[in-house]
Every structure is written in C-alpha cells, then in structure tokens.
Scaffold this motif. Structure first.
Motif, short mmCIF file in Angstrom:
data_model
loop_
_atom_site.label_atom_id
_atom_site.label_comp_id
_atom_site.label_asym_id
_atom_site.label_seq_id
_atom_site.Cartn_x
_atom_site.Cartn_y
_atom_site.Cartn_z
N ASN A 118 -64.28 -39.21 -8.06
CA ASN A 118 -64.52 -39.39 -6.62
C ASN A 118 -65.64 -38.49 -6.12
O ASN A 118 -66.53 -38.93 -5.38
N ALA A 119 -65.59 -37.22 -6.53
CA ALA A 119 -66.63 -36.27 -6.10
C ALA A 119 -67.99 -36.67 -6.67
O ALA A 119 -69.02 -36.52 -6.00
N LEU A 120 -67.99 -37.18 -7.90
CA LEU A 120 -69.25 -37.56 -8.52
C LEU A 120 -69.87 -38.77 -7.82
O LEU A 120 -71.07 -38.79 -7.53
N PHE A 121 -69.04 -39.77 -7.50
CA PHE A 121 -69.55 -40.95 -6.79
C PHE A 121 -70.03 -40.57 -5.39
O PHE A 121 -71.04 -41.10 -4.89
N LYS A 122 -69.31 -39.66 -4.75
CA LYS A 122 -69.72 -39.21 -3.42
C LYS A 122 -71.07 -38.51 -3.50
O LYS A 122 -71.93 -38.67 -2.62
N HIS A 123 -71.26 -37.74 -4.57
CA HIS A 123 -72.54 -37.05 -4.77
C HIS A 123 -73.68 -38.06 -4.98
O HIS A 123 -74.77 -37.91 -4.42
N LEU A 124 -73.40 -39.10 -5.76
CA LEU A 124 -74.44 -40.09 -6.05
C LEU A 124 -74.77 -40.95 -4.85
O LEU A 124 -75.91 -41.37 -4.65
N ARG A 125 -73.75 -41.21 -4.01
CA ARG A 125 -73.96 -42.13 -2.88
C ARG A 125 -74.49 -41.44 -1.64
O ARG A 125 -75.35 -41.96 -0.95
N SER A 126 -73.96 -40.24 -1.35
CA SER A 126 -74.30 -39.60 -0.08
C SER A 126 -74.96 -38.25 -0.23
O SER A 126 -75.04 -37.50 0.73
N LYS A 127 -75.42 -37.95 -1.45
CA LYS A 127 -76.10 -36.69 -1.71
C LYS A 127 -75.22 -35.48 -1.38
O LYS A 127 -75.73 -34.43 -0.95
N ALA A 128 -73.92 -35.63 -1.52
CA ALA A 128 -73.00 -34.50 -1.37
C ALA A 128 -73.20 -33.56 -2.56
O ALA A 128 -73.76 -33.96 -3.58
N PRO A 129 -72.76 -32.31 -2.44
CA PRO A 129 -72.92 -31.38 -3.58
C PRO A 129 -72.27 -31.95 -4.84
O PRO A 129 -71.20 -32.57 -4.79
N SER A 130 -72.94 -31.74 -5.98
CA SER A 130 -72.41 -32.26 -7.24
C SER A 130 -71.16 -31.48 -7.64
O SER A 130 -71.08 -30.27 -7.38
N PRO A 131 -70.19 -32.13 -8.26
CA PRO A 131 -68.97 -31.40 -8.66
C PRO A 131 -69.28 -30.39 -9.76
O PRO A 131 -70.08 -30.68 -10.66
N LYS A 132 -68.64 -29.25 -9.67
CA LYS A 132 -68.84 -28.21 -10.70
C LYS A 132 -67.93 -28.40 -11.89
O LYS A 132 -68.16 -27.87 -12.97
N HIS A 133 -66.84 -29.10 -11.67
CA HIS A 133 -65.86 -29.28 -12.76
C HIS A 133 -64.98 -30.46 -12.43
O HIS A 133 -64.87 -30.89 -11.28
N GLY A 134 -64.37 -30.97 -13.46
CA GLY A 134 -63.37 -32.02 -13.29
C GLY A 134 -62.02 -31.47 -13.69
O GLY A 134 -61.57 -30.46 -13.15
N ILE A 135 -61.44 -32.11 -14.68
CA ILE A 135 -60.10 -31.70 -15.09
C ILE A 135 -60.10 -30.34 -15.79
O ILE A 135 -59.06 -29.69 -15.88
N ILE A 136 -61.26 -29.90 -16.27
CA ILE A 136 -61.29 -28.59 -16.94
C ILE A 136 -61.04 -27.45 -15.96
O ILE A 136 -60.92 -26.30 -16.38
N PHE A 137 -60.93 -27.78 -14.67
CA PHE A 137 -60.54 -26.75 -13.69
C PHE A 137 -59.19 -26.14 -14.06
O PHE A 137 -58.89 -24.99 -13.73
N ASN A 138 -58.34 -26.93 -14.75
CA ASN A 138 -57.01 -26.45 -15.11
C ASN A 138 -57.03 -25.43 -16.24
O ASN A 138 -55.98 -24.87 -16.57
N HIS A 139 -58.20 -25.20 -16.83
CA HIS A 139 -58.28 -24.17 -17.87
C HIS A 139 -58.18 -22.79 -17.20
O HIS A 139 -58.81 -22.57 -16.16
N PRO A 140 -57.42 -21.87 -17.78
CA PRO A 140 -57.23 -20.56 -17.13
C PRO A 140 -58.54 -19.84 -16.83
O PRO A 140 -58.65 -19.16 -15.80
N LEU A 141 -59.54 -19.97 -17.70
CA LEU A 141 -60.80 -19.27 -17.47
C LEU A 141 -61.50 -19.76 -16.21
O LEU A 141 -62.14 -18.98 -15.50
N VAL A 142 -61.40 -21.06 -15.94
CA VAL A 142 -62.04 -21.63 -14.74
C VAL A 142 -61.17 -21.38 -13.51
O VAL A 142 -61.65 -20.98 -12.45
N LYS A 143 -59.89 -21.63 -13.68
CA LYS A 143 -58.97 -21.54 -12.54
C LYS A 143 -58.91 -20.13 -11.97
O LYS A 143 -58.78 -19.95 -10.75
#
Length: 319
Positions: A238-263
């Motif tokens: 969803n964030a990626l499509f929003k970025h492509l369509r409306s020039k919203a900030p690109s997502p920094k992460h997807g599901i890997i956000f659940n990794h302890p190092l990122v979280k």
C-alpha cells in the motif's frame, strides 16, 4: 534432428536419411519431451513434426499421432508436478495455514468475548485466556470459592445463564482453545523445518519472519532471485503504490520491520538498518537456495554494519 518421438537425420535437400524412433511408451516419450524442452530452440520453426512422424512410420495418420502425443504430454505434466514439490513448499503452506487460523480464531474469540461478556462482564480476559477460562470453569456460578476470580463472580452484574447455556459455551470455548493450540503447533513446525530448509535465512531473520518472506515471495528460490531493494519493501504494498501514484515518501521497510534490529532502532536509523538487513537477507536466501551451507558470518557482518550505523549516528548527534 532430435524430437519427441526419436532422432531423424534430414539431408540438405529435405529428404529423410535415417530414423531412430523411440518406443511408444508414454513415460519414455514424456521423458524425451521434458529433456527436449530444457534445450534452446527445442522445436525449430518450419519443421512439420506431424508430417515427419508419418514419413518415419511412427504414426499412420494425424489421429494416431495426436493420440500418442496427448498421452506423452499428460505423463510429462504429471512428472513436472511431482518435481515442483520442493522442501520449502510445506513451510509456505504452514504460513498460509497460520493466516487462516488467525482469521478464524479472531472472529470466534470476538464472538465468545461478546457472548460470555453478557454473562460475566467483569472478567477482563481476552483471546486464549478467555477461551481457556470458559472451557475449564464454565459459567460464573461454577467458579469454585478457591478460584482467583471467585470474588468477581459474587457481585457480577451480568445476566444469568442456565446449564444448557454453560455447556454450549464450554464447547465453543474448547474449539477456540484447540485452534490456538493448532497455531502453536504450526509455528513449531515452521521453526523445526526452517532450520533444515533455510538455515542461513532462519539464523538471520528468525524462523517465522524468514518463512513469511518465503511465503510472500512464492518460494525460497524466488526470494533468492529478488533484488535486496525489493526484499526491503516486500509487504509494504500500500505504501509503495501510494509512493508511485502520489509521490508520497517511499517506504523504508515492509515486513522486515518485525526484525528486532529494525523494530528497536531509532526512526533516524531505521531506513539504513532496513537496507542493510535486506541485503543480508538476500545473501542468506541465495546461499540457502544454491549451496545450502550454513554461514553464521552473514549475521556477524550484519551486526557489525548495524553497530557502525548506530555509532555514526551517535557521533553526529554529539557534534
């Protein structure tokens, strides 16, 4: 020329010089088809195989030719389906089963919460705890004096229920509890199998996150073939499509956000750490898919990279 019913030598004039025909066993012919399909230019353009088969006396007419070809193709398709079953497929099915169980158990647990809440609204339990309570105790009148919840039952403002209500609620709660237990069994199954199928990915990302990445990619090989930039945002559709369509900030992460190092990282470093993690996940997936050897150094390198990012950020903050 090698084709599905044998080898045929053709002169420059187009005449057949030699025919070395295969038998008509569908399994034998299917294996020939599968081998030929792996070659480049397997079926040269401009060659009428049907006509060639008649001239070599492999088939008397079109009907017989098509009948033999159909049997061979069906057998070839069966063998291809058998070979498509890879060791990572049960893990992907288990991830899908967890999603199905989650969807079902959340609906049922919500129903139990509303239903039992009419009878015992003071009970502040949810999900598995509530299901376990109702399964083992039943209605509030069945709670024994030595139970920790007994005091709550005495002044409850909930509506009364009879024995018949209690039986159906206990059975319903038992079904919900068994679904939670099934979910735990599926998670344990994934943990056990990820260590064998994808040891580097399991060690780096954790068994559940690694299995989820494989499931979203489609297979371990598909995950291994993805660029790390795709791995970084997989699950952030969803964030990626929003970025492509409306020039919203690109997502920094997807599901890997659940990794302890990122979280656990600061928002300032989260994008850099996500990028470093995605690069190592790609490397781990490729190592698992194509060599299968365990390399703990991949995680060590990631830890050093993350430490370097955090150290650099601290130095900049003190300037």
């Amino acid at each position: 020329m090698d084709n599905w019913f044998g080898e045929v030598e053709i002169s420059d004039d187009g005449d057949i010089e030699k025919c070395n025909l295969s038998g008509r066993d569908p399994k034998e012919l299917a294996e020939r088809i599968r081998q030929i399909q792996k070659k480049a230019n397997a079926f040269p353009a401009g060659v009428e195989l049907r006509e060639l088969a008649r001239k070599c006396d492999f088939a008397a007419d079109d009907s017989e030719y098509l009948s033999i070809l159909q049997q061979a193709c069906v057998e070839a398709a069966r063998e291809s389906i058998k070979e498509s079953y890879t060791p990572d497929l049960p893990i992907i099915h288990a991830v899908g089963a967890i999603d199905d169980v989650d969807e079902a158990v959340n609906l049922l647990a919500e129903r139990l919460s509303v239903w039992y809440g009419d009878h015992f609204p003071e009970l502040d339990l949810k999900t598995f705890d509530l299901a376990s309570f109702v399964e083992t105790r039943g209605l509030r009148d069945d709670v024994s004096p030595d139970d920790a919840f007994y005091e709550l039952t005495k002044n409850s403002m909930g509506c009364p229920m009879n024995e018949k209500d209690g039986l159906i609620l206990k059975g319903f709660a038992g079904d919900i509890s068994s679904l939670y237990e099934r979910r735990s069994a599926l998670e344990q199954y994934i943990r056990d199998n990820m260590e064998e199928v994808a040891p580097n990915l399991c060690y780096l990302a954790g068994p559940l996150l690694g299995a989820r990445l494989m499931s979203m990619a489609g297979s371990l090989k598909k995950l291994a073939s993805m660029p790390s930039s795709t791995v970084q945002v997989i699950g952030a559709n969803n964030a990626l499509f929003k970025h492509l369509r409306s020039k919203a900030p690109s997502p920094k992460h997807g599901i890997i956000f659940n990794h302890p190092l990122v979280k656990s990282s600061s928002p300032r470093n989260r994008g850099k750490i996500s990028r470093a993690l995605a690069a190592k996940i790609s490397l781990a997936a490729r190592t698992d898919a194509f060599s299968g050897e365990f390399h703990p150094s991949i995680k060590d390198e990631l830890d050093k990279k993350v430490a370097s990012i955090e150290s650099r950020q601290k130095k900049e903050a003190h300037k």
